[in-house]
Design a protein around this motif. Structure first.
Motif, PDB file in Angstrom:
ATOM      1  N   HIS A 198      -6.672 106.018 114.982  1.00 23.52           N
ATOM      2  CA  HIS A 198      -6.764 105.271 116.225  1.00 23.52           C
ATOM      3  C   HIS A 198      -6.694 107.056 116.733  1.00 23.52           C
ATOM      4  CE1 HIS A 198      -6.034 101.703 117.867  1.00 23.52           C
ATOM      5  NE2 HIS A 198      -6.843 101.428 116.400  1.00 23.52           N
ATOM      6  N   ASN A 199      -7.192 107.573 117.640  1.00 24.00           N
ATOM      7  CA  ASN A 199      -7.291 109.094 118.345  1.00 24.00           C
ATOM      8  C   ASN A 199      -6.893 108.195 119.935  1.00 24.00           C
ATOM      9  OD1 ASN A 199      -8.019 111.203 116.216  1.00 24.00           O
ATOM     10  ND2 ASN A 199      -9.578 109.855 116.608  1.00 24.00           N
ATOM     11  N   TRP A 200      -5.816 109.331 120.170  1.00 23.80           N
ATOM     12  CA  TRP A 200      -4.798 108.618 121.826  1.00 23.80           C
ATOM     13  C   TRP A 200      -4.677 109.636 122.159  1.00 23.80           C
ATOM     14  CZ3 TRP A 200      -0.633 104.337 122.012  1.00 23.80           C
ATOM     15  CH2 TRP A 200      -1.353 103.297 120.943  1.00 23.80           C
ATOM     16  N   THR A 201      -4.998 109.588 123.702  1.00 24.07           N
ATOM     17  CA  THR A 201      -4.581 110.772 124.802  1.00 24.07           C
ATOM     18  C   THR A 201      -3.237 110.049 125.389  1.00 24.07           C
ATOM     19  OG1 THR A 201      -6.521 112.112 124.902  1.00 24.07           O
ATOM     20  CG2 THR A 201      -5.187 112.109 126.789  1.00 24.07           C
ATOM     21  N   VAL A 202      -2.219 110.602 125.629  1.00 24.10           N
ATOM     22  CA  VAL A 202      -1.384 110.311 126.577  1.00 24.10           C
ATOM     23  C   VAL A 202      -0.634 110.403 127.152  1.00 24.10           C
ATOM     24  CG1 VAL A 202       0.986 109.003 125.600  1.00 24.10           C
ATOM     25  CG2 VAL A 202      -0.980 109.007 124.060  1.00 24.10           C
ATOM     26  N   THR A 203      -0.600 110.237 128.666  1.00 28.35           N
ATOM     27  CA  THR A 203       0.238 111.045 129.562  1.00 28.35           C
ATOM     28  C   THR A 203       2.027 110.491 129.939  1.00 28.35           C
ATOM     29  OG1 THR A 203      -0.019 109.113 131.314  1.00 28.35           O
ATOM     30  CG2 THR A 203      -1.973 110.175 131.017  1.00 28.35           C
ATOM     31  N   ASN A 204       2.449 111.516 130.507  1.00 26.70           N
ATOM     32  CA  ASN A 204       4.566 110.905 130.048  1.00 26.70           C
ATOM     33  C   ASN A 204       5.013 111.012 131.001  1.00 26.70           C
ATOM     34  OD1 ASN A 204       6.505 110.693 128.185  1.00 26.70           O
ATOM     35  ND2 ASN A 204       6.898 112.729 128.254  1.00 26.70           N
ATOM     36  N   ASP A 205       5.323 110.674 131.748  1.00 31.26           N
ATOM     37  CA  ASP A 205       6.621 110.738 132.348  1.00 31.26           C
ATOM     38  C   ASP A 205       7.731 110.991 131.721  1.00 31.26           C
ATOM     39  OD1 ASP A 205       8.496 110.718 134.549  1.00 31.26           O
ATOM     40  OD2 ASP A 205       7.023 109.732 136.044  1.00 31.26           O
ATOM     41  N   VAL A 206       8.791 111.836 131.773  1.00 34.97           N
ATOM     42  CA  VAL A 206      10.135 110.961 131.325  1.00 34.97           C
ATOM     43  C   VAL A 206      11.070 110.240 131.360  1.00 34.97           C
ATOM     44  CG1 VAL A 206       9.865 113.706 130.195  1.00 34.97           C
ATOM     45  CG2 VAL A 206      11.536 112.681 131.963  1.00 34.97           C
ATOM     46  N   THR A 207      10.410 109.944 133.073  1.00 38.67           N
ATOM     47  CA  THR A 207      11.815 108.703 133.653  1.00 38.67           C
ATOM     48  C   THR A 207      11.497 107.755 133.086  1.00 38.67           C
ATOM     49  OG1 THR A 207      10.641 108.533 135.678  1.00 38.67           O
ATOM     50  CG2 THR A 207      11.859 110.737 135.162  1.00 38.67           C
ATOM     51  N   GLU A 208      10.694 107.324 132.176  1.00 42.76           N
ATOM     52  CA  GLU A 208       9.323 105.714 132.287  1.00 42.76           C
ATOM     53  C   GLU A 208      10.390 106.206 130.907  1.00 42.76           C
ATOM     54  OE1 GLU A 208       5.268 106.006 135.306  1.00 42.76           O
ATOM     55  OE2 GLU A 208       5.338 106.587 132.930  1.00 42.76           O
TER      56      GLU A 208
END
Length: 310
Positions: free
Chosen positions: A279-289
């Motif tokens: 699997h090749n994923w692109t991931v977004t990140n909000d550290v507060t979630e």
């Protein structure tokens, strides 16, 4: 025991692969059926490090993984319950950099649904030593978890034992790996859960997501629901073992992750199957979630589905 961690040794640390179960070919039927429970525990385990590695994420996400009456024992003493634990975390210097490079992890599941987890890690700290050096320590975690009404159990007891103390040549951050491993394990727990409930998956899908599965592209939640109820449910039970993992942070703050899975499943007629995928994923990140979010997934079949007896 005191030791010095060299750059070569540190590279070995970064190459650790989380060991959770037997390989797909060696799994028992019970291990396959319980795989989603183990993934739930591992999702919580990798979340444990987040408040130490990115304090701006907030204490609430740290408390979210702990039972109200949790007991946390370490070299700092004993913390009983959320209030004492939160107070302990609040006293840690904000100037410190902490990294937790995970080695071997083992999860066992009891008949009542409770779990025991043991893990060995290498801890790195920048900021504690007055000479500016990088402190390192080998730690062993012994943890107990209780089931909840979701696939995510909560920790009831955590004991941290220090096995060594020394210095390293450099500080190597571990946040991205722990953050994305937590996401991957939560995804697996949800899609392997026999209840096939799609709703919790909303939390970990980014706006405008695309899932390029072998059965076709999925670009909205209705499509995901149809996949989970259809192709995603064509087995009586299944689980995945992570056999390879890498992650890279991009300039825009998103992450690119590649993960190899050994898959094992049981068909409705009882036949056991195995396969390997990448699997090749692109991931977004909000550290507060609570979790990062999946933006894109591309799947490559490394070894097609076959009966496990072959």
């Amino acid at each position: 025991m005191k030791k010095t961690l060299t750059s070569l040794a540190l590279a070995t640390v970064l190459g650790f692969t989380t060991a959770t179960t037997a390989s797909a070919d060696d799994m028992t039927a019970t291990q396959i059926k319980n795989g989603y429970l183990e993934h739930g525990a591992l999702a919580q385990y990798h979340r444990w490090y987040q408040v130490y590695e990115r304090a701006e994420g907030g204490i609430e996400n740290a408390l979210d993984i702990l039972a109200e009456d949790v007991v946390v024992t370490s070299g700092l003493g004993v913390a009983n319950g959320h209030e004492q634990y939160a107070q302990r975390v609040s006293q840690l210097p904000q100037s410190w950099q902490n990294a937790h490079h995970v080695g071997d992890v083992q999860v066992s599941i009891n008949d009542d649904g409770s779990m025991a987890l043991t893990a060995d890690i290498t801890y790195l700290n920048a900021g504690l030593l007055e000479d500016g050096g990088i402190r390192t320590a080998d730690l062993t975690y012994t943890m107990a978890l209780a089931p909840t009404d979701s696939v995510l159990p909560k920790f009831t007891e955590i004991t941290i034992a220090q096995n060594s103390d020394g210095t390293a040549d450099e500080f190597v951050d571990a946040y991205a790996e722990n953050r994305l491993r937590s996401l991957v394990h939560y995804w697996l727990a949800l899609i392997e859960d026999p209840s096939r409930n799609p709703e919790p998956v909303r939390e970990i899908l980014a706006d405008g997501f695309t899932l390029n599965f072998s059965s076709g592209a999925i670009t909205d939640f209705a499509g995901f629901e149809a996949w989970l109820a259809g192709p995603g449910s064509q087995v009586a039970a299944s689980t995945h073992v992570i056999s390879g993992f890498s992650v890279m942070e991009k300039a825009d703050g998103t992450y690119e992750m590649t993960v190899d899975f050994d898959w094992a499943g049981i068909l409705p007629d009882g036949k056991e199957m195995v396969a390997k995928t990448r699997h090749n994923w692109t991931v977004t990140n909000d550290v507060t979630e609570r979790f990062a979010r999946i933006l894109t997934v591309d799947v490559e079949v490394l070894e097609p589905f076959r009966p496990r007896s072959d």
